[in-house]
Design a protein around this motif. Structure first.
Motif, mmCIF file in Angstrom:
data_model
loop_
_atom_site.group_PDB
_atom_site.id
_atom_site.type_symbol
_atom_site.label_atom_id
_atom_site.label_comp_id
_atom_site.label_asym_id
_atom_site.label_seq_id
_atom_site.Cartn_x
_atom_site.Cartn_y
_atom_site.Cartn_z
ATOM 1 N N ALA A 156 0.681 -1.280 0.050
ATOM 2 C CA ALA A 156 -0.219 0.086 0.062
ATOM 3 C C ALA A 156 0.672 1.344 -0.018
ATOM 4 O O ALA A 156 0.561 2.244 -0.744
ATOM 5 C CB ALA A 156 -1.060 -0.047 1.339
ATOM 6 N N GLN A 157 2.102 1.166 0.871
ATOM 7 C CA GLN A 157 2.787 2.452 0.828
ATOM 8 C C GLN A 157 3.517 2.802 -0.135
ATOM 9 O O GLN A 157 3.574 3.699 -0.914
ATOM 10 C CB GLN A 157 3.886 2.262 2.043
ATOM 11 C CG GLN A 157 3.134 2.416 3.468
ATOM 12 C CD GLN A 157 4.119 1.907 4.646
ATOM 13 O OE1 GLN A 157 5.126 1.687 4.414
ATOM 14 N NE2 GLN A 157 3.745 2.144 5.646
ATOM 15 N N SER A 158 4.069 1.517 -1.086
ATOM 16 C CA SER A 158 4.701 1.708 -2.212
ATOM 17 C C SER A 158 3.765 2.137 -3.431
ATOM 18 O O SER A 158 4.294 3.092 -4.317
ATOM 19 C CB SER A 158 5.481 0.627 -2.759
ATOM 20 O OG SER A 158 4.533 -0.596 -2.898
ATOM 21 N N THR A 159 2.481 1.842 -3.412
ATOM 22 C CA THR A 159 1.620 2.051 -4.504
ATOM 23 C C THR A 159 1.158 3.572 -4.352
ATOM 24 O O THR A 159 1.167 4.381 -5.323
ATOM 25 C CB THR A 159 0.321 1.284 -4.311
ATOM 26 O OG1 THR A 159 0.565 -0.100 -4.437
ATOM 27 C CG2 THR A 159 -0.616 1.880 -5.297
ATOM 28 N N ARG A 160 1.161 3.949 -3.042
ATOM 29 C CA ARG A 160 0.832 5.374 -2.830
ATOM 30 C C ARG A 160 1.964 6.534 -3.259
ATOM 31 O O ARG A 160 1.643 7.244 -3.858
ATOM 32 C CB ARG A 160 0.532 5.461 -1.142
ATOM 33 C CG ARG A 160 0.326 7.087 -0.987
ATOM 34 C CD ARG A 160 -0.528 7.238 0.425
ATOM 35 N NE ARG A 160 0.757 6.632 1.467
ATOM 36 C CZ ARG A 160 0.407 5.629 2.197
ATOM 37 N NH1 ARG A 160 -0.770 4.955 1.946
ATOM 38 N NH2 ARG A 160 1.413 5.364 2.953
ATOM 39 N N ALA A 161 3.079 5.725 -2.893
ATOM 40 C CA ALA A 161 4.249 6.755 -3.422
ATOM 41 C C ALA A 161 4.407 6.935 -5.014
ATOM 42 O O ALA A 161 4.724 7.871 -5.600
ATOM 43 C CB ALA A 161 5.613 6.060 -3.050
ATOM 44 N N ARG A 162 4.012 5.561 -5.662
ATOM 45 C CA ARG A 162 4.024 5.785 -6.980
ATOM 46 C C ARG A 162 3.020 6.813 -7.468
ATOM 47 O O ARG A 162 3.107 7.457 -8.473
ATOM 48 C CB ARG A 162 3.742 4.442 -7.776
ATOM 49 C CG ARG A 162 5.197 3.466 -7.655
ATOM 50 C CD ARG A 162 4.698 2.373 -8.358
ATOM 51 N NE ARG A 162 3.659 1.622 -8.299
ATOM 52 C CZ ARG A 162 3.544 0.457 -7.366
ATOM 53 N NH1 ARG A 162 4.808 0.271 -6.625
ATOM 54 N NH2 ARG A 162 2.596 -0.161 -7.137
ATOM 55 N N ALA A 163 1.626 6.528 -7.186
ATOM 56 C CA ALA A 163 0.816 7.426 -7.350
ATOM 57 C C ALA A 163 1.009 8.923 -7.133
ATOM 58 O O ALA A 163 0.410 9.651 -7.993
ATOM 59 C CB ALA A 163 -0.662 7.083 -6.819
ATOM 60 N N ARG A 164 1.657 9.444 -6.180
ATOM 61 C CA ARG A 164 1.863 10.809 -5.812
ATOM 62 C C ARG A 164 3.221 11.107 -7.022
ATOM 63 O O ARG A 164 3.600 12.199 -6.636
ATOM 64 C CB ARG A 164 2.204 10.972 -4.487
ATOM 65 C CG ARG A 164 1.013 10.649 -3.456
ATOM 66 C CD ARG A 164 1.284 10.573 -2.133
ATOM 67 N NE ARG A 164 0.172 10.799 -1.154
ATOM 68 C CZ ARG A 164 0.020 10.578 0.084
ATOM 69 N NH1 ARG A 164 1.395 10.845 0.580
ATOM 70 N NH2 ARG A 164 -0.971 10.661 0.574
ATOM 71 N N LYS A 165 3.723 10.141 -7.589
ATOM 72 C CA LYS A 165 5.057 10.455 -8.090
ATOM 73 C C LYS A 165 6.018 11.111 -7.167
ATOM 74 O O LYS A 165 6.789 11.997 -7.577
ATOM 75 C CB LYS A 165 4.722 11.382 -9.443
ATOM 76 C CG LYS A 165 3.534 10.825 -10.387
ATOM 77 C CD LYS A 165 3.571 11.781 -11.671
ATOM 78 C CE LYS A 165 2.577 10.914 -12.535
ATOM 79 N NZ LYS A 165 2.203 12.111 -13.657
ATOM 80 N N GLN A 166 6.078 10.553 -6.309
ATOM 81 C CA GLN A 166 7.164 10.943 -5.112
ATOM 82 C C GLN A 166 8.654 10.744 -5.655
ATOM 83 O O GLN A 166 8.927 9.738 -6.203
ATOM 84 C CB GLN A 166 6.790 10.015 -3.754
ATOM 85 C CG GLN A 166 7.824 10.300 -2.674
ATOM 86 C CD GLN A 166 7.490 9.334 -1.499
ATOM 87 O OE1 GLN A 166 6.470 9.165 -0.941
ATOM 88 N NE2 GLN A 166 8.544 8.778 -0.824
ATOM 89 N N ARG A 167 9.346 11.717 -5.317
ATOM 90 C CA ARG A 167 10.820 11.691 -5.731
ATOM 91 C C ARG A 167 11.637 12.070 -4.476
ATOM 92 O O ARG A 167 11.314 13.046 -3.869
ATOM 93 C CB ARG A 167 11.116 12.810 -6.897
ATOM 94 C CG ARG A 167 10.505 12.313 -8.218
ATOM 95 C CD ARG A 167 11.204 11.237 -8.769
ATOM 96 N NE ARG A 167 10.515 10.587 -10.034
ATOM 97 C CZ ARG A 167 9.934 9.751 -10.227
ATOM 98 N NH1 ARG A 167 9.295 9.002 -9.422
ATOM 99 N NH2 ARG A 167 9.557 9.509 -11.558
ATOM 100 N N PRO A 168 13.161 11.492 -4.372
ATOM 101 C CA PRO A 168 13.267 10.237 -5.156
ATOM 102 C C PRO A 168 12.570 9.040 -4.841
ATOM 103 O O PRO A 168 11.972 9.007 -3.834
ATOM 104 C CB PRO A 168 14.911 10.279 -4.853
ATOM 105 C CG PRO A 168 14.812 10.716 -3.242
ATOM 106 C CD PRO A 168 13.839 12.050 -3.444
ATOM 107 N N ARG A 169 12.829 8.185 -5.727
ATOM 108 C CA ARG A 169 11.892 6.746 -5.248
ATOM 109 C C ARG A 169 12.625 5.565 -6.083
ATOM 110 O O ARG A 169 13.100 5.852 -7.120
ATOM 111 C CB ARG A 169 10.384 7.078 -6.007
ATOM 112 C CG ARG A 169 9.867 5.606 -5.552
ATOM 113 C CD ARG A 169 8.370 5.867 -6.276
ATOM 114 N NE ARG A 169 8.140 5.508 -7.366
ATOM 115 C CZ ARG A 169 7.826 6.504 -8.617
ATOM 116 N NH1 ARG A 169 7.510 7.749 -8.228
ATOM 117 N NH2 ARG A 169 7.630 6.258 -9.856
ATOM 118 N N VAL A 170 12.710 4.430 -5.508
ATOM 119 C CA VAL A 170 13.381 3.374 -6.000
ATOM 120 C C VAL A 170 12.389 2.007 -6.142
ATOM 121 O O VAL A 170 11.166 2.329 -5.489
ATOM 122 C CB VAL A 170 14.678 2.824 -5.292
ATOM 123 C CG1 VAL A 170 15.738 3.927 -5.415
ATOM 124 C CG2 VAL A 170 14.254 2.561 -4.077
#
Length: 677
Positions: free
Chosen positions: A320-334
Motif C-alpha cells: 500500500a505504501q509503495s503504491t501510494r508513493a507511485r501514485a503521488r509520483k514521489q521523488r526520489p523513489r526506487v
C-alpha cells in the motif's frame, strides 16, 4: 483454567459464525453437550499445542527457517483437526481451510488471556517470558549481584533521527530515559559518535564487538591475491573478517564472559549465539546454533501465529505504501516490487520478534552481557528514505521493543543496564543512476574506452535484512565477479558499490595500482571520474606522494597536506582527512576509491546502489550514529573529546563491562579454560 475457559468460549463463538465449523451432530444437541464438546476440543488443542508443537518445530528446523514461518498456519490447523478428531464426543466437524482460521484465532485469544493474567503475577510473568526463549534456569550457575549489560543496536538510526523522533513523541521510552520535556530527571545520556570512512554495519559492528575495523574498506571489496569479492553480509566473508579481527587483537571479543550474541553479523566471542551470520556457513552441529533463535520463538504456537499474522500485515502495508508513493509520483523513489515486501516484513517482524524474544530469555537467565541487532529501520529507510512516514512507524515499533526489554529486565534475577546504540546513520538523496542515467560502472567503462551498454544495469543492494533472509533460506550471497580469473588480455575493471562509496579494481594487476600506472593504461579515466558532477573526490595511490585525493578542475592534494589544504574534502567536515588517510593504509584498499557528491545544506548524497537512503561512505548523517547510555555509567568521552570510530566505542563498552564484572578473559586463556572443561 481461565485460558481453557476463554478458548472454549472462542470455539463456541466461531462455531456459531463459521458455517463449515460444527460442534453438534446433524440432529442437534443440547447446549450442555455442545459446551462439553467445545471444552474437550479446546483442552485437547491446548495440550497438543503445548506438547506436540515444540517437537514439530524442532523437526522442522531441518528446513529453512522462513519456510517454517509459512507453515505456521498449516501446522496449527492440523493440530486443531487432530484435537477435534480425538474428541470423545465425536460430534465436532470442520473443513481443513476453516480449521486454519479457527486455530489462529484460538491461539491468539489464548496468548492474550494468558499474558494478561501473567502480568498480574511477577513469578508467572517471569516463567512465561522464560519459556519463550527456551532457557533452562538450572543449566546456569547462580547470578552474581553485579549488574549485567544489554546492548541493543538500532541498525542505521542516526543521531539526528533519534533526536527528532524523541522530539516528535515517536519514541516515548527513549524520551522518558532522556526526560525530554516531562520535567523528570533523565536516566540516560545521548552521545553522538563518528564512524570511519566505511560507514556500514560490517565495519562498525566488527569494530564494536571485536575491537578492530582494520582492512575493512567498504561493504564489499575485491581482494586480488584471493581473486574474490569480500562481502560483509556473506556468511563466509563474515567468518573470515571475524577471524582476522581476533588474530589482530588477540582477543575473542566483547562478549567472551558469559555473553550472548543475537541477530548480529559477528559473534563477539559469545558462547550463546542465535541468528549470527558469521557462524551460518559452518556445518550444522551442536556448536552451530545460528538458527536456535527460531526454535526458541516458534516453539510457542501463539508466537508463531501472531508473527505470521503481523508478517502478512506488513507485506500488505508495504504494498500500500509503495503504491501510494507511485501514485503521488514521489521523488526520489526506487523500485520496491518483487520480493522486497517479504524482505521488509522479515526484517520488521520476524527478525525483530525472534531477536527480542532471545534477549528476553538472556535477561531472565541472568547473562552478563548481551548484544543484539535490530535491522528494521535500516531496511525500510533504504527504500523509503531516512525521514519518511514509513520509517517513523518503524521507530515507534522499535521503541515498543525497548519498552518490553526494559519491562523484562525488571523481572531478571540481577539488575541490568540497558545501552542502546547505532552502527551508522543514513544520508538521503536520489541514486547516481537516476540523476545521470548511467551507473558508476558504466562511467568507468566510458573512461577506460570500453563499450558502454545503452541500458543501465541495476546495482546490487546489500542490506543486513537480505543477508538474514538468505541465511534463513540457506542461500549464499552472490556477487558478480566474486571469483575472477584474469585472461591473457587486459581484464575489465571490477566496479563495486557500497552506498555512496565506489571501489574500482583492476584484477589483472597483482598490486594496488598507482595514479601513474592508471594514467598510462587509461589516460582519460581519472579525469573523467574526478570532473563528473556526481563525484566528490577520488583516492589513489601515488608514486610521488604515497597517496593523493583528486577532485574537479585538476585538484590533486597529497594525503599529508590534507589538514592545511583539504581541497575537495572541505565539504565533508572534520575527521574526513583522518578517515581517508586511515583507509589508504589498508592492504585491500581498491585501486581507485570513489566518494559521491555531497550537498551539506540538505545532507544529500548520491548512492551508487539502488537506495534513496544510503550509507557506506562520507557525507551527512550516515557517519553520525549515537550511543545512549545510563547515567550511572561513566561518560563515554571526556569534555571536548570526540567519540571517533567503532574501535573507540568498543573500548568504552569494554571498560563498562570490566568495571561491573572484572576484566574480560583474553582469547588464549578462554581457549585453555574451554579445553580443560
Amino acid at each position: 483454567m481461565t485460558v481453557w475457559a476463554g478458548s472454549t468460549v472462542t470455539m463456541l463463538v466461531l462455531a456459531g459464525i463459521l458455517p463449515d465449523f460444527q460442534l453438534q451432530s446433524a440432529h442437534g444437541d443440547s447446549a450442555t453437550r455442545i459446551a462439553i464438546t467445545a471444552a474437550l476440543g479446546a483442552g485437547a488443542f491446548g495440550v497438543l499445542s503445548a506438547v506436540v508443537w515444540p517437537l514439530l518445530v524442532r523437526l522442522l528446523l531441518l528446513v529453512p527457517a522462513l519456510v517454517l514461518g509459512l507453515l505456521v498456519f498449516f501446522l496449527n490447523g492440523s493440530l486443531l483437526l487432530v484435537a477435534l478428531r480425538i474428541n470423545p464426543s465425536g460430534q465436532s466437524e470442520v473443513a481443513p481451510e476453516t480449521a486454519v482460521m479457527v486455530a489462529a484465532v484460538m491461539s491468539a485469544v489464548a496468548s492474550a488471556t494468558g499474558g494478561a493474567l501473567a502480568v498480574r503475577d511477577d513469578d508467572a510473568y517471569r516463567r512465561r517470558l522464560y519459556r519463550l526463549a527456551d532457557r533452562r534456569r538450572g543449566a546456569h550457575p547462580p547470578c552474581p549481584s553485579a549488574p549485567g549489560t544489554v546492548v541493543v543496536q538500532l541498525d542505521g538510526v542516526g543521531h539526528d533521527v533519534i533526536t527528532d523522533a524523541v522530539r516528535k513523541g515517536l519514541m516515548p521510552t527513549v524520551g522518558r530515559w532522556l526526560a525530554a520535556g516531562d520535567g523528570r530527571r533523565p536516566t540516560h545520556r545521548l552521545t553522538p559518535w563518528r564512524t570511519d570512512w566505511s560507514s556500514q554495519t560490517g565495519a562498525s559492528q566488527l569494530g564494536i564487538l571485536h575491537g578492530s575495523t582494520f582492512d575493512v574498506p567498504a561493504f564489499r571489496w575485491y581482494e586480488k591475491e584471493h581473486r574474490e569479492v569480500m562481502v560483509c553480509n556473506r556468511p563466509t566473508s563474515a567468518a573470515e573478517l571475524q577471524r582476522r579481527a581476533v588474530e589482530r587483537t588477540g582477543d575473542g571479543g566483547l562478549l567472551t564472559v558469559d555473553g550472548a550474541s543475537r541477530g548480529n553479523l559477528f559473534s563477539g566471542g559469545a558462547d550463546e549465539q542465535a541468528l549470527v551470520l558469521s557462524i551460518a556457513a559452518r556445518r550444522r552441529g551442536r556448536e552451530n546454533r545460528s538458527r536456535a533463535g527460531y526454535f526458541a520463538y516458534f516453539s510457542d504456537p501463539a508466537n508463531a501465529v501472531r508473527t505470521a499474522l503481523s508478517f502478512c500485515a506488513e507485506v500488505g502495508r508495504e504494498i500500500a505504501q509503495s503504491t501510494r508513493a507511485r501514485a503521488r509520483k514521489q521523488r526520489p523513489r526506487v523500485g520496491r516490487g518483487g520480493l522486497y515486501p517479504f524482505v521488509r516484513a522479515f526484517a520488521t517482524v520476524v527478525e525483530r520478534d525472534v531477536v527480542v524474544a532471545a534477549v528476553m530469555g538472556d535477561l531472565l537467565a541472568g547473562r552478563t552481557a548481551v548484544y543484539a541487532d535490530l535491522v528494521a529501520y535500516d531496511e525500510v529507510a533504504h527504500h523509503s528514505g531516512p525521514r519518511s512516514r514509513d520509517t517513523e512507524k518503524v521507530l515507534q515499533r522499535l521503541d515498543r521493543s525497548l519498552a518490553l526489554i526494559e519491562k523484562v529486565a525488571e523481572h531478571a534475577p540481577r539488575p541490568y543496564r540497558i545501552v542502546v546504540l547505532s552502527d551508522h546513520g543514513q544520508s538521503p538523496g536520489e541514486t547516481f543512476r537516476a540523476r545521470y542515467g548511467l551507473t558508476l560502472g558504466q562511467l568507468v567503462r566510458a573512461g577506460c574506452g570500453l563499450p558502454v551498454p545503452r541500458k543501465a544495469e541495476r546495482t546490487h543492494s546489500g542490506t543486513e535484512a537480505r543477508a538474514a533472509v538468505r541465511a534463513a533460506l540457506r542461500r549464499p550471497v552472490e556477487e558478480r565477479g566474486e571469483h575472477h580469473r584474469p585472461s591473457r588480455r587486459r581484464s575489465e575493471p571490477i566496479v563495486l558499490a557500497s552506498g555512496n562509496l565506489g571501489l574500482i579494481s583492476f584484477p589483472d594487476v597483482p598490486h594496488r595500482m598507482t595514479k601513474e600506472e592508471i594514467d598510462a593504461r587509461h589516460p582519460a579515466l581519472l579525469p573523467t571520474l574526478a570532473n563528473h558532477p556526481g563525484i566528490g573526490f577520488l583516492l589513489v595511490r601515488s608514486e610521488e606522494h604515497g597517496g593523493v585525493v583528486l577532485g574537479a578542475y585538476g585538484a590533486e592534494i597529497p594525503l599529508d597536506r590534507l589538514d592545511e589544504q583539504p581541497g575537495p574534502l572541505t565539504v565533508f567536515g572534520p575527521g574526513a582527512a583522518d578517515a581517508v588517510r586511515r583507509t589508504h593504509a589498508f592492504p585491500h584498499t581498491a585501486d581507485i576509491m570513489v566518494n559521491s557528491w555531497y550537498e551539506p545544506a540538505e545532507g544529500e548524497v548520491l548512492a551508487f546502489e539502488e537506495q534513496i537512503g544510503s550509507h557506506g561512505g562520507l557525507g551527512g548523517a550516515q557517519a553520525r550514529p549515537f550511543l545512549l547510555s545510563p547515567l550511572e555509567l561513566p561518560a563515554p568521552a571526556g569534555d571536548g573529546e570526540e567519540l571517533a570510530g567503532a574501535e573507540h566505542v568498543h573500548r568504552v563498552l569494554r571498560r563498562w563491562l570490566s568495571e561491573s564484572n572484572g576484566p574480560q578473559v583474553p582469547l588464549a586463556e578462554a581457549e585453555q579454560d574451554r579445553r580443560a572443561a
